[in-house]
Design a protein around this motif. Structure first.
Motif, short mmCIF file in Angstrom:
data_model
loop_
_atom_site.label_atom_id
_atom_site.label_comp_id
_atom_site.label_asym_id
_atom_site.label_seq_id
_atom_site.Cartn_x
_atom_site.Cartn_y
_atom_site.Cartn_z
N PHE A 9 0.83 -1.20 0.00
CA PHE A 9 0.00 0.00 0.00
C PHE A 9 0.87 1.24 0.00
CE2 PHE A 9 -2.33 -3.38 2.13
CZ PHE A 9 -3.58 -3.32 1.54
N ASP A 10 0.30 2.34 -0.54
CA ASP A 10 1.00 3.61 -0.42
C ASP A 10 0.63 4.25 0.92
OD1 ASP A 10 -1.50 4.80 -0.63
OD2 ASP A 10 -1.24 5.39 -2.72
N TYR A 11 1.19 5.43 1.19
CA TYR A 11 1.01 6.03 2.50
C TYR A 11 -0.45 6.32 2.80
CZ TYR A 11 1.60 9.10 6.52
OH TYR A 11 1.51 9.67 7.77
N PHE A 12 -1.25 6.65 1.78
CA PHE A 12 -2.65 7.02 2.00
C PHE A 12 -3.59 5.83 1.92
CE2 PHE A 12 -0.68 11.06 1.07
CZ PHE A 12 -1.26 11.88 2.02
N GLY A 13 -3.02 4.60 1.95
CA GLY A 13 -3.84 3.41 2.11
C GLY A 13 -4.30 2.74 0.85
N PHE A 14 -3.96 3.29 -0.32
CA PHE A 14 -4.40 2.70 -1.58
C PHE A 14 -3.46 1.57 -1.99
CE2 PHE A 14 -6.20 6.92 -1.49
CZ PHE A 14 -7.51 6.71 -1.92
N PRO A 15 -4.01 0.49 -2.57
CA PRO A 15 -3.14 -0.61 -3.00
C PRO A 15 -2.13 -0.15 -4.04
CG PRO A 15 -5.45 -1.28 -3.00
CD PRO A 15 -5.43 0.21 -2.79
N LYS A 16 -0.95 -0.75 -4.00
CA LYS A 16 0.07 -0.44 -5.00
C LYS A 16 -0.40 -0.93 -6.37
CE LYS A 16 3.43 1.52 -2.64
NZ LYS A 16 4.69 0.88 -2.36
N PRO A 17 0.19 -0.43 -7.45
CA PRO A 17 -0.30 -0.74 -8.81
C PRO A 17 -0.49 -2.21 -9.09
CG PRO A 17 1.32 1.00 -8.91
CD PRO A 17 1.28 0.55 -7.47
N SER A 18 0.42 -3.07 -8.62
CA SER A 18 0.28 -4.50 -8.89
C SER A 18 -1.00 -5.04 -8.28
CB SER A 18 1.49 -5.27 -8.36
OG SER A 18 1.61 -5.05 -6.96
N ASN A 19 -1.31 -4.60 -7.05
CA ASN A 19 -2.54 -5.04 -6.41
C ASN A 19 -3.76 -4.47 -7.12
OD1 ASN A 19 -0.79 -6.19 -4.67
ND2 ASN A 19 -1.38 -5.02 -2.87
N LYS A 20 -3.65 -3.21 -7.57
CA LYS A 20 -4.76 -2.61 -8.28
C LYS A 20 -5.08 -3.38 -9.55
CE LYS A 20 -4.07 2.17 -6.79
NZ LYS A 20 -3.73 3.52 -7.25
N ALA A 21 -4.04 -3.79 -10.28
CA ALA A 21 -4.25 -4.54 -11.51
C ALA A 21 -4.99 -5.84 -11.24
CB ALA A 21 -2.90 -4.81 -12.18
N ASP A 22 -4.64 -6.50 -10.14
CA ASP A 22 -5.34 -7.74 -9.79
C ASP A 22 -6.80 -7.48 -9.48
OD1 ASP A 22 -2.93 -9.01 -10.10
OD2 ASP A 22 -2.45 -9.01 -7.95
N VAL A 23 -7.05 -6.39 -8.74
CA VAL A 23 -8.44 -6.07 -8.40
C VAL A 23 -9.24 -5.75 -9.64
CG1 VAL A 23 -9.91 -4.41 -7.19
CG2 VAL A 23 -7.88 -5.32 -6.07
N ILE A 24 -8.66 -4.96 -10.53
CA ILE A 24 -9.36 -4.60 -11.77
C ILE A 24 -9.66 -5.84 -12.60
CG2 ILE A 24 -9.13 -3.39 -13.97
CD1 ILE A 24 -7.55 -1.24 -12.46
#
Length: 410
Positions: A235-250
């Motif tokens: 995760f980044d500092y503001f709690g959002f998943p890092k790009p690799s995790n985002k790609a999996d979610v998408i």
């Protein structure tokens, strides 16, 4: 008859010897006081942080999902240099790599074959042990901007107990240019930590102690405290998943939407669009599902800040924040500003009709992981040698400030 001249000579030798002896003792005595006393008031600080593994139910609106940033620029960090030391001197002491071993990581991954890698492994031990891969070539420095092999990797989780090796003697405090960690045998809260470890509803995160000079509020520096798990890769500092995790979610969301659009499968049985429509109509009849207007829907996912604040930490720790101990007159004060992180599942509100239907047919398809933060900020006047407890619904912080030989007004 004793010669008077000999007596006078013996007396002169004796007086000279005594003078030398006393001067030596005086030098030895002043030698231990050659360290200048700058008048700093030193205290020993012990901190124990723990989280509740089964926190009590709290009002969901009590803590906002948006992360409250705590800039750490200018604070004093006693832990990061100890846990991730600078290895660049050791790295540059290694001989420079030769042949294919001199190629940097991206090139090795793209162009080196299995035969070449196998040949490198079969090198003599003295050549295989290690070498310096990055040459010192300023002319191509831009090529190495994202590649730094001298950075020590931060641990995935910090140890609960973080201590030092200085005993905290008067001489060490007088000579110290900065606060320092003390050994674990100085800890007074160890029985409390062990008691928490035996409980099922609490888990210690950080237990540490250090000695520091204490000044007025505007003169001293804040101390940064960190502990627990390292979420930097996820995760980044503001709690959002890092790009690799985002790609999996998408990808999961897209597959879920395609699943419903094409009929999909459930329990090894094909469920066509007609069956989905019947399920939806039945739910509407039983008042189990109602379409909501767009104006009544608000996404639960917080927004990213338009501008990134300065001085944010490089790593995202489970527990992170600032502790400021200062004096107002002769009274000690503690100023706390902490964040405790926890992974939660968010269910963003569906804004369109198709999204609402999709969420009803497959409730978990739209969920997102988010690293929320539970903030805690408080200022309290305290008394030395007393145990002070800062309580939060999700975690607790115990602080004890003890006097030293250099604590009195100076």
């Amino acid at each position: 008859m004793v010669d008077g001249r000999r007596i006078r000579q013996s007396a002169a030798v004796l007086s000279t010897g005594l003078a030398l002896l006393f001067s030596t003792l005086a030098f030895a005595q002043t030698g231990s006081e050659t360290i200048p006393d700058r008048g700093y008031r030193w205290f020993e600080v012990e901190v124990l942080v723990f989280r509740y593994t089964e926190p009590e139910a709290t009002d969901p609106e009590q803590f906002s999902l948006s992360v409250n940033p705590i800039p750490v620029e200018g604070s004093r960090d006693l832990y990061t240099p100890r846990l991730t030391p600078d290895i660049s001197p050791l790295y540059y002491a290694l001989p420079q790599c030769e042949d294919t071993r001199a190629l940097i990581r991206p090139i090795r991954q793209k162009f080196l074959t299995a035969d070449v890698l196998r040949a490198e492994i079969q090198l003599p031990p003295e050549e295989l042990l290690g070498c310096r891969r990055l040459p010192d070539l300023p002319i191509v420095s831009e090529f190495y901007d994202d590649i730094n092999e001298t950075i020590a990797v931060a641990p995935s989780r910090l140890p609960v107990v973080i201590s030092g090796d200085k005993r905290g003697t008067r001489e060490e405090m007088l000579a110290a240019e900065a606060p320092f960690l003390v050994p674990e045998d100085h800890f007074a809260l160890s029985p409390l930590r062990q008691q928490l470890q035996r409980r099922r509803d609490a888990e210690p995160i950080l237990h540490t102690a250090w000695r520091q000079p204490v000044f007025a509020r505007t003169s001293g520096r804040k101390h940064r405290l960190i502990g627990g798990r390292n979420f930097t890769d996820e995760f980044d500092y503001f709690g959002f998943p890092k790009p690799s995790n985002k790609a999996d979610v998408i990808a999961q969301l897209e597959s879920g939407f395609q699943h419903h659009a094409q009929g999909g499968f459930s329990n090894d049985e094909q469920v066509g669009p007609v069956a989905n429509v019947k399920k939806l109509l039945a739910a509407i009849e039983r008042n189990q599902f109602n379409f909501a207007a767009d104006s009544t829907l608000e996404a639960q996912v917080p927004r990213r800040p338009e501008r990134m604040p300065r001085g944010l930490p490089e790593h995202v720790w489970e527990f992170d924040g600032l502790l400021h101990i200062y004096l107002v007159g002769n009274f000690l004060h503690i100023d706390t500003d902490f964040n405790l992180r926890d992974i939660i599942q968010l269910d963003p509100a569906a804004l369109s009709v198709s999204e609402q239907v999709s969420d009803f047919l497959e409730p978990n398809a739209h969920n997102l992981e988010f690293l929320r933060a539970y903030p805690f900020k408080q200022v309290r006047r305290v008394i030395s040698h007393e145990t002070h407890y800062f309580d939060h619904p999700n975690y607790g912080v115990v602080v004890q400030i003890r006097r030293t030989d250099l604590s009195n007004r100076r």
